[in-house]
Design an enzyme around this catalytic site. Structure first.
Site, PDB file in Angstrom:
ATOM      1  N   HIS A 255       0.838  -1.204   0.000  1.00  0.00           N
ATOM      2  CA  HIS A 255       0.000   0.000   0.000  1.00  0.00           C
ATOM      3  C   HIS A 255       0.876   1.259   0.000  1.00  0.00           C
ATOM      4  CE1 HIS A 255      -3.763   2.225   1.072  1.00  0.00           C
ATOM      5  NE2 HIS A 255      -2.887   3.066   1.617  1.00  0.00           N
ATOM      6  N   GLU A 256       1.827   1.312   0.916  1.00  0.00           N
ATOM      7  CA  GLU A 256       2.676   2.515   1.016  1.00  0.00           C
ATOM      8  C   GLU A 256       3.586   2.642  -0.203  1.00  0.00           C
ATOM      9  OE1 GLU A 256       1.755   4.671   2.990  1.00  0.00           O
ATOM     10  OE2 GLU A 256       0.492   3.369   4.239  1.00  0.00           O
ATOM     11  N   HIS A 259       1.675   4.564  -2.753  1.00  0.00           N
ATOM     12  CA  HIS A 259       1.771   6.018  -2.510  1.00  0.00           C
ATOM     13  C   HIS A 259       3.152   6.536  -2.904  1.00  0.00           C
ATOM     14  CE1 HIS A 259      -2.046   6.720  -0.528  1.00  0.00           C
ATOM     15  NE2 HIS A 259      -1.824   5.814   0.406  1.00  0.00           N
ATOM     16  N   GLU A 285      -4.831   7.560  -3.129  1.00  0.00           N
ATOM     17  CA  GLU A 285      -5.340   6.302  -2.593  1.00  0.00           C
ATOM     18  C   GLU A 285      -5.637   5.310  -3.719  1.00  0.00           C
ATOM     19  OE1 GLU A 285      -5.013   5.934   0.488  1.00  0.00           O
ATOM     20  OE2 GLU A 285      -6.222   4.208   1.071  1.00  0.00           O
TER      21      GLU A 285
END
Ligand code: ZN
Length: 490
Positions: A255-256, A259, A285
């Site tokens: 997830h990170e 980003h 997101e």
């Protein structure tokens, strides 16, 4: 030097100082000595004062009056600078200071109230934060809708009414899907044993590489809450481990990385300019979610990850790739948003969006908030909230006056659904590559169509440009119905 050049040079220093501020925050959450807190608060306060002074500097207004952009990107640079400058001008300095002071106190009271499971402890501070937020919204809205004015900080161009229509279409199909999934007879396996931290972190590093995270321009550390920090040439991420739940670590990392690679992949020509970072919370997101879910939790990629798990941990009690895929995507009706699976996650967000809009509009009183929360939760999840820390006190956002932030989580999932559909229509062989742990076909498409542009296009225009269609909730719903229909046989 022309006015445009003066303005861009001034802006570049402000952007650089903003990056320094972010790095101080990163340091505080990762490696700062425990005893340094008081000094760090003063350091950040001093830098914040410098940044505030620069962002409200009257010379910006003067340069904006005569600046002429040399090209279309320059026009967008000026638009971004004007937008931020006018917003800081509209909010009186006294109100800004009151909000900073009150949210800093409210954050502490919220943490204590959550610990004590006592909403009444937090209610007076939340009322103060809400009153100041509504005052700020009124200053920004200039007679328009208060919630829409707040939304612009997180999702430029979005309106509450438009989100309400989109979310209104999502909610009944999500509720129906969760009922089918939870009512399924099929036994989905769980991973029930301990996984050594070193092994989890080793796989986490491999995953970050697999998804294209550039380690020469970033680093991975451990923190209580995973986050990504910085833009351009220095974009750092954090992850965490949970002894009995390695997927927490793996999917926090992926997830990170979503980003972070977004920030790393913005066109270098925009470095340290107003266009040099992700365009909105929603689009940000969408990148983290498509990496994490549509790619990272796919059947193809989890098949490859299963092999990595066997190499690291030996026989860990899950027999086949298919069982592993199901275990990774296991659905539970939990209370906590941040722990929710793909089927439940957006229902958590929709609840918060509706309640915060009512609060900002003055149609819901803070005193009535827990009851409204619990009633809505029971309606959508079929479970009664037991304690406030599992309900209205679980999220930090409202204590920090972040009204308008929540909907960007679901908007990101909706955008991820749109992008996934378009990408798979345009690029063949994505799953065959994912099955070998190779994400480049997908991540290159995202870099080319979304990430490289930074803030060059507004969020909705960017998604439409990439997908050829106006953003809609339909692709996300179809993806969820198909995926979880197959896993749960419903
Ligand atoms: Zn995120």
């Amino acid at each position: 030097m022309t006015a445009f050049q003066n303005l861009m040079a001034f802006q570049r220093e402000t952007e650089a100082l903003g990056q320094v501020m972010g790095r101080l925050g990163w340091d505080q959450e990762t490696v700062m000595p425990a005893g340094a807190g008081a000094q760090r608060a003063e350091e950040m306060g001093a830098l914040d004062g410098v940044l505030h002074g620069r962002r409200t500097d009257p010379r910006i207004g003067e340069w904006l009056e005569t600046a002429e952009a040399p090209d279309a990107a320059g026009v967008r640079q000026l638009e971004e600078i004007r937008f931020s400058f006018e917003r800081t001008q509209r909010v009186p300095a006294k109100l800004s200071a009151a909000l900073a002071r009150t949210t800093s106190l409210a954050h502490r009271v919220w943490a204590e109230a959550r610990e004590a499971n006592d909403f009444a402890m937090f209610a007076p501070k939340l009322s103060e934060v809400l009153d100041l937020t509504r005052e700020k919204a009124a200053a920004l809205a200039d007679g328009g809708d208060l919630y829409d004015a707040l939304l612009q900080d997180f999702e430029p161009g979005a309106t509450g009414a438009e989100l309400e229509a989109m979310f209104g279409a999502l909610r009944p199909r999500l509720v129906a899907l969760r009922e089918r999934v939870l009512g399924s007879e099929r036994q989905v396996p769980a991973m029930d044993r301990e996984f050594a931290e070193a092994g989890q972190l080793a796989i986490s590093t491999v995953l970050a590489q697999a998804f294209g995270y550039d380690a020469a321009h970033g680093r991975i550390d451990k923190a209580v809450h995973p986050f990504s920090s910085g833009s351009g040439l220095d974009v750092r991420i954090t992850t965490r481990t949970e002894l009995r739940n390695p997927s927490n670590c793996f999917y926090s990392t992926i997830h990170e990385v979503g980003h972070a690679t977004y920030e790393q992949n913005v066109d270098r020509a925009y470095l340290l300019t107003p266009l040099g970072s992700g365009v909105s919370m929603g689009v940000h997101e969408s990148q983290s979610r498509i990496y994490e879910n549509q790619l990272g939790r796919s059947r193809a990629f989890t098949g490859w990850l299963y092999g990595k798990m066997r190499d690291e941990f030996g026989d860990f009690g899950v027999r086949t790739e298919d069982d592993f895929y199901a275990a990774i995507n296991r659905c539970n009706s939990g209370f906590i948003r941040t722990e929710a699976d793909e089927v439940h996650y957006n229902l958590h967000v929709l609840l918060r969006f509706d309640l915060e809009r009512e609060l900002v509009a003055g149609r819901l009183e803070v005193a009535d908030l827990p009851e409204a929360w619990n009633a809505r939760f029971f309606n959508d999840f079929g479970v009664k909230v037991d304690v406030p820390s599992n309900g209205v006190l679980q999220d930090v956002h409202w204590s920090e006056a972040l009204f308008g932030y929540f909907p960007t989580y679901t908007l990101g999932n909706v955008y991820a659904g749109c992008l996934n559909e378009a990408m798979r229509a345009q690029v063949s062989g994505i799953d065959e590559a994912l099955a070998l742990g190779e994400t480049r076909l997908a991540t290159d498409w995202l870099k080319t169509n979304i990430q490289q542009y930074g803030k060059r296009y507004l969020p909705k225009d960017l998604i439409e440009k990439a997908t050829g269609a106006v953003p809609s909730e339909a692709p996300l719903l179809d993806y969820l119905d198909t995926k979880f229909g197959e896993i749960y046989g419903v």
